[in-house]
Design a protein around this motif. Structure first.
Motif, PDB file in Angstrom:
ATOM      1  N   ARG A 103       0.809  -1.223   0.000  1.00 24.93           N
ATOM      2  CA  ARG A 103       0.000   0.000   0.000  1.00 24.93           C
ATOM      3  C   ARG A 103       0.843   1.274   0.000  1.00 24.93           C
ATOM      4  NH1 ARG A 103      -3.639  -2.232   4.623  1.00 24.93           N
ATOM      5  NH2 ARG A 103      -4.644  -3.929   3.540  1.00 24.93           N
ATOM      6  N   ALA A 104       2.063   1.171  -0.497  1.00 27.38           N
ATOM      7  CA  ALA A 104       2.917   2.360  -0.613  1.00 27.38           C
ATOM      8  C   ALA A 104       2.282   3.326  -1.610  1.00 27.38           C
ATOM      9  CB  ALA A 104       4.313   1.978  -1.077  1.00 27.38           C
ATOM     10  N   ASP A 105       2.489   4.616  -1.369  1.00 24.59           N
ATOM     11  CA  ASP A 105       1.939   5.640  -2.251  1.00 24.59           C
ATOM     12  C   ASP A 105       2.833   5.895  -3.456  1.00 24.59           C
ATOM     13  OD1 ASP A 105      -0.463   6.689  -0.603  1.00 24.59           O
ATOM     14  OD2 ASP A 105       1.182   6.539   0.826  1.00 24.59           O
ATOM     15  N   ALA A 106       4.122   5.565  -3.330  1.00 26.49           N
ATOM     16  CA  ALA A 106       5.084   5.718  -4.423  1.00 26.49           C
ATOM     17  C   ALA A 106       6.270   4.808  -4.130  1.00 26.49           C
ATOM     18  CB  ALA A 106       5.551   7.175  -4.538  1.00 26.49           C
ATOM     19  N   ALA A 107       7.053   4.520  -5.163  1.00 23.10           N
ATOM     20  CA  ALA A 107       8.234   3.666  -4.988  1.00 23.10           C
ATOM     21  C   ALA A 107       9.336   4.105  -5.940  1.00 23.10           C
ATOM     22  CB  ALA A 107       7.875   2.201  -5.235  1.00 23.10           C
ATOM     23  N   VAL A 108      10.559   4.020  -5.469  1.00 26.28           N
ATOM     24  CA  VAL A 108      11.746   4.239  -6.293  1.00 26.28           C
ATOM     25  C   VAL A 108      12.724   3.106  -5.995  1.00 26.28           C
ATOM     26  CG1 VAL A 108      11.517   6.754  -6.461  1.00 26.28           C
ATOM     27  CG2 VAL A 108      12.845   5.770  -4.611  1.00 26.28           C
ATOM     28  N   THR A 109      13.624   2.841  -6.930  1.00 28.25           N
ATOM     29  CA  THR A 109      14.535   1.713  -6.777  1.00 28.25           C
ATOM     30  C   THR A 109      15.888   2.125  -6.206  1.00 28.25           C
ATOM     31  OG1 THR A 109      15.293   1.942  -9.055  1.00 28.25           O
ATOM     32  CG2 THR A 109      13.499   0.396  -8.675  1.00 28.25           C
ATOM     33  N   HIS A 110      16.536   1.131  -5.604  1.00 23.52           N
ATOM     34  CA  HIS A 110      17.948   1.245  -5.208  1.00 23.52           C
ATOM     35  C   HIS A 110      18.771   0.992  -6.456  1.00 23.52           C
ATOM     36  CE1 HIS A 110      17.970   1.367  -0.804  1.00 23.52           C
ATOM     37  NE2 HIS A 110      17.009   0.471  -0.790  1.00 23.52           N
ATOM     38  N   PRO A 111      19.929   1.525  -6.661  1.00 23.07           N
ATOM     39  CA  PRO A 111      20.453   2.654  -5.904  1.00 23.07           C
ATOM     40  C   PRO A 111      19.596   3.887  -6.184  1.00 23.07           C
ATOM     41  CG  PRO A 111      21.874   2.230  -7.783  1.00 23.07           C
ATOM     42  CD  PRO A 111      20.823   1.152  -7.755  1.00 23.07           C
ATOM     43  N   ILE A 112      19.588   4.786  -5.222  1.00 20.46           N
ATOM     44  CA  ILE A 112      18.703   5.944  -5.297  1.00 20.46           C
ATOM     45  C   ILE A 112      19.175   6.914  -6.376  1.00 20.46           C
ATOM     46  CG2 ILE A 112      17.845   7.949  -4.030  1.00 20.46           C
ATOM     47  CD1 ILE A 112      18.041   6.195  -1.490  1.00 20.46           C
ATOM     48  N   ASP A 113      18.282   7.181  -7.323  1.00 20.04           N
ATOM     49  CA  ASP A 113      18.508   8.217  -8.332  1.00 20.04           C
ATOM     50  C   ASP A 113      18.002   9.517  -7.714  1.00 20.04           C
ATOM     51  OD1 ASP A 113      18.192  10.111 -10.341  1.00 20.04           O
ATOM     52  OD2 ASP A 113      17.351   8.703 -11.791  1.00 20.04           O
ATOM     53  N   PRO A 114      18.886  10.483  -7.432  1.00 23.67           N
ATOM     54  CA  PRO A 114      18.460  11.702  -6.737  1.00 23.67           C
ATOM     55  C   PRO A 114      17.314  12.441  -7.416  1.00 23.67           C
ATOM     56  CG  PRO A 114      20.851  11.601  -6.843  1.00 23.67           C
ATOM     57  CD  PRO A 114      20.324  10.482  -7.700  1.00 23.67           C
ATOM     58  N   VAL A 115      17.296  12.480  -8.733  1.00 23.12           N
ATOM     59  CA  VAL A 115      16.233  13.202  -9.440  1.00 23.12           C
ATOM     60  C   VAL A 115      14.898  12.475  -9.286  1.00 23.12           C
ATOM     61  CG1 VAL A 115      15.438  13.997 -11.697  1.00 23.12           C
ATOM     62  CG2 VAL A 115      17.854  14.244 -11.064  1.00 23.12           C
ATOM     63  N   ALA A 116      14.897  11.157  -9.497  1.00 23.31           N
ATOM     64  CA  ALA A 116      13.659  10.382  -9.363  1.00 23.31           C
ATOM     65  C   ALA A 116      13.158  10.409  -7.921  1.00 23.31           C
ATOM     66  CB  ALA A 116      13.888   8.944  -9.817  1.00 23.31           C
ATOM     67  N   PHE A 117      14.074  10.327  -6.971  1.00 21.66           N
ATOM     68  CA  PHE A 117      13.679  10.347  -5.561  1.00 21.66           C
ATOM     69  C   PHE A 117      13.063  11.690  -5.189  1.00 21.66           C
ATOM     70  CE2 PHE A 117      14.290  11.298  -1.130  1.00 21.66           C
ATOM     71  CZ  PHE A 117      13.753  10.176  -0.521  1.00 21.66           C
ATOM     72  N   ALA A 118      13.747  12.779  -5.531  1.00 26.05           N
ATOM     73  CA  ALA A 118      13.242  14.119  -5.194  1.00 26.05           C
ATOM     74  C   ALA A 118      11.884  14.356  -5.845  1.00 26.05           C
ATOM     75  CB  ALA A 118      14.245  15.190  -5.611  1.00 26.05           C
ATOM     76  N   ASP A 119      11.716  13.892  -7.083  1.00 26.55           N
ATOM     77  CA  ASP A 119      10.445  14.050  -7.780  1.00 26.55           C
ATOM     78  C   ASP A 119       9.328  13.285  -7.063  1.00 26.55           C
ATOM     79  OD1 ASP A 119       8.843  14.992 -10.013  1.00 26.55           O
ATOM     80  OD2 ASP A 119       8.877  12.906 -10.725  1.00 26.55           O
ATOM     81  N   ALA A 120       9.615  12.050  -6.655  1.00 24.76           N
ATOM     82  CA  ALA A 120       8.612  11.239  -5.958  1.00 24.76           C
ATOM     83  C   ALA A 120       8.268  11.853  -4.599  1.00 24.76           C
ATOM     84  CB  ALA A 120       9.113   9.807  -5.789  1.00 24.76           C
ATOM     85  N   LEU A 121       9.279  12.306  -3.865  1.00 27.40           N
ATOM     86  CA  LEU A 121       9.044  12.925  -2.566  1.00 27.40           C
ATOM     87  C   LEU A 121       8.222  14.212  -2.712  1.00 27.40           C
ATOM     88  CD1 LEU A 121       9.468  12.962   0.484  1.00 27.40           C
ATOM     89  CD2 LEU A 121      11.690  14.066   0.081  1.00 27.40           C
ATOM     90  N   ALA A 122       8.580  15.044  -3.679  1.00 31.95           N
ATOM     91  CA  ALA A 122       7.826  16.285  -3.912  1.00 31.95           C
ATOM     92  C   ALA A 122       6.381  15.960  -4.294  1.00 31.95           C
ATOM     93  CB  ALA A 122       8.497  17.114  -4.998  1.00 31.95           C
ATOM     94  N   GLY A 123       6.184  14.908  -5.077  1.00 28.32           N
ATOM     95  CA  GLY A 123       4.825  14.505  -5.447  1.00 28.32           C
ATOM     96  C   GLY A 123       3.983  14.141  -4.235  1.00 28.32           C
TER      97      GLY A 123
END
Length: 133
Positions: A103-123
């Motif tokens: 039931r996660a609201d979003a997911a990103v993969t390891h290793p962390i891509d800073p752009v994808a992570f920041a975009d998901a967090l901002a969303g």
């Protein structure tokens, strides 16, 4: 816009927690508030922090042991009233179905891509209406 947003980061790996801190920066997007990171290395610490309140977004590491972020995500979605949105860190793109199960609201993969992570967090901050309109 809220002055700061509190982001809980759960991982038993200090390196992963640091990658999250670096990828998030002071604010993940221009329209997002500055963030304050609360680090947790154990599942009981996550539950205690959420019960105290004030958490705007959770970032949970699916690779954490013994209580993985996916299981913790499912638990908090069931047990925490008005559970904050959850961004799940998954080991590989094929694990996206597990993120859905948890039931996660979003997911990103390891290793962390800073752009994808920041975009998901901002969303997730946008969904919580913590951004400037």
């Amino acid at each position: 816009m809220q002055a700061t947003a509190t982001v809980l980061v759960y991982s038993d790996n200090a390196g992963t927690r640091e990658q999250v801190r670096l990828a998030a920066g002071r604010r993940p997007a221009a329209d997002a508030p500055e963030i304050e990171i609360l680090e947790c290395a154990t599942a009981p610490a996550v539950l205690e922090a959420l019960e105290q309140g004030g958490i705007d977004v959770c970032v949970l590491d699916g690779e954490t042991a013994p209580a993985g972020g996916m299981g913790v995500c499912r638990q908090i979605k069931d047990e925490i009233f008005r559970c904050p949105p959850v961004l799940l860190l998954i080991g590989r793109p094929q694990d996206a179905w597990l993120a859905t199960w948890s039931r996660a609201d979003a997911a990103v993969t390891h290793p962390i891509d800073p752009v994808a992570f920041a975009d998901a967090l901002a969303g997730l901050l946008r969904r919580k209406n913590l951004v400037q309109v």
